[in-house]
Motif scaffolding. Sequence first.
Motif, PDB file in Angstrom:
ATOM      1  N   SER A 122      -6.145   6.797  -3.841  1.00 41.18           N
ATOM      2  CA  SER A 122      -5.280   7.941  -3.744  1.00 41.18           C
ATOM      3  C   SER A 122      -5.457   8.884  -4.904  1.00 41.18           C
ATOM      4  O   SER A 122      -4.966   9.983  -4.888  1.00 41.18           O
TER       5      SER A 122
ATOM      6  N   HIS B  79       0.806  -1.213   0.000  1.00 35.79           N
ATOM      7  CA  HIS B  79       0.000   0.000   0.000  1.00 35.79           C
ATOM      8  C   HIS B  79       0.845   1.272   0.000  1.00 35.79           C
ATOM      9  O   HIS B  79       0.314   2.367   0.204  1.00 35.79           O
TER      10      HIS B  79
ATOM     11  N   GLN C 207      -9.583   3.739   0.532  1.00 34.16           N
ATOM     12  CA  GLN C 207      -9.773   5.022  -0.115  1.00 34.16           C
ATOM     13  C   GLN C 207      -8.746   5.164  -1.226  1.00 34.16           C
ATOM     14  O   GLN C 207      -7.548   5.016  -1.002  1.00 34.16           O
TER      15      GLN C 207
ATOM     16  N   TYR D 159       3.366  10.527   6.674  1.00 35.09           N
ATOM     17  CA  TYR D 159       2.551  10.175   5.510  1.00 35.09           C
ATOM     18  C   TYR D 159       1.337   9.388   6.018  1.00 35.09           C
ATOM     19  O   TYR D 159       1.435   8.656   7.005  1.00 35.09           O
ATOM     20  N   TRP D 160       0.223   9.513   5.329  1.00 35.84           N
ATOM     21  CA  TRP D 160      -0.999   8.864   5.804  1.00 35.84           C
ATOM     22  C   TRP D 160      -1.780   8.240   4.647  1.00 35.84           C
ATOM     23  O   TRP D 160      -1.630   8.636   3.493  1.00 35.84           O
ATOM     24  N   ARG D 161      -2.589   7.270   4.999  1.00 39.82           N
ATOM     25  CA  ARG D 161      -3.532   6.688   4.051  1.00 39.82           C
ATOM     26  C   ARG D 161      -4.747   6.182   4.815  1.00 39.82           C
ATOM     27  O   ARG D 161      -4.683   5.960   6.030  1.00 39.82           O
TER      28      ARG D 161
ATOM     29  N   GLU E 149      -0.212   4.411  -1.812  1.00 42.61           N
ATOM     30  CA  GLU E 149      -1.438   5.069  -1.359  1.00 42.61           C
ATOM     31  C   GLU E 149      -1.164   6.162  -0.323  1.00 42.61           C
ATOM     32  O   GLU E 149      -2.053   6.971  -0.026  1.00 42.61           O
ATOM     33  N   PHE E 150       0.044   6.191   0.240  1.00 40.08           N
ATOM     34  CA  PHE E 150       0.344   7.167   1.273  1.00 40.08           C
ATOM     35  C   PHE E 150       0.486   8.562   0.668  1.00 40.08           C
ATOM     36  O   PHE E 150       1.059   8.740  -0.408  1.00 40.08           O
ATOM     37  N   ARG E 151      -0.034   9.544   1.374  1.00 38.00           N
ATOM     38  CA  ARG E 151       0.069  10.944   0.980  1.00 38.00           C
ATOM     39  C   ARG E 151       0.793  11.709   2.082  1.00 38.00           C
ATOM     40  O   ARG E 151       0.578  11.451   3.275  1.00 38.00           O
TER      41      ARG E 151
END
Length: 248
Positions: A248, A180, A246, A240-242, A183-185
Amino acid sequence: MADTGRIGGGQGRAGDLVKGEPGSGDVTVFKESAWVLTLFCVACGAVVGGVVTLLAEWVVRLSWGPFQGPARLLTSVPEPWQSVGCVGVGAVLGLVVGFVAVHESLSVRVSADRVVLGIRDASEEFGRDQVGLVVRDGRQLVLLGPDGMEIAREECGLPWTRLAEAFAAYGYGWADEDPHRAEFRRWVPGMPGLPDGADALLRARAAAREKDAGADDARELRGELSRLGVVVRDEKGRQYWRIPGQSS
């Protein structure tokens, strides 16, 4: 510097990686060898102490060298007490670091029906149905739930190949990198897309991570974010979060 062993019915032999069945009692244990880790830190401290003596002698020969005062004070001590003292102080400091390293080191117990992670005199237990995938993310061991939610993330100095073999032997999925990761932002204050309250928790966590004694607070805040459905990871001082499920 890690011990591995299988425990079955109270007996075990180091290095056995055997797939067990639920309720069979087979458990593979990974943990840092406390005496080896401590001895390594003591040796490193002693070496550093010896290097400090050599550096002090070099500095006093330079008219422009830094720390002239402490260096002259140190070199004023006659030998062999100068070297013995520096090496001794370095060894003691290494011993302290060793105790801290042992306290902070991760232990892993793997069996067919559960995974137990131990750190800082505490442990967390995860049932087989809670663990969807075990991931190596750099120097961190990560447990993901079946829904992709992160349920544990710990710094790990254990042998990765042996860990992968053990988890596979007991039927757990293993990945050498986080599936994943894309997917991290990167988090910036006030960014949209986060659940209510998550931005405030990330702000508090960023502040906690800047403090020398903020590791426990950062860990607790990670748990609070997890309860909001937010997975957070750290990289080069940034958060960083995900959110599982959801896009990206």
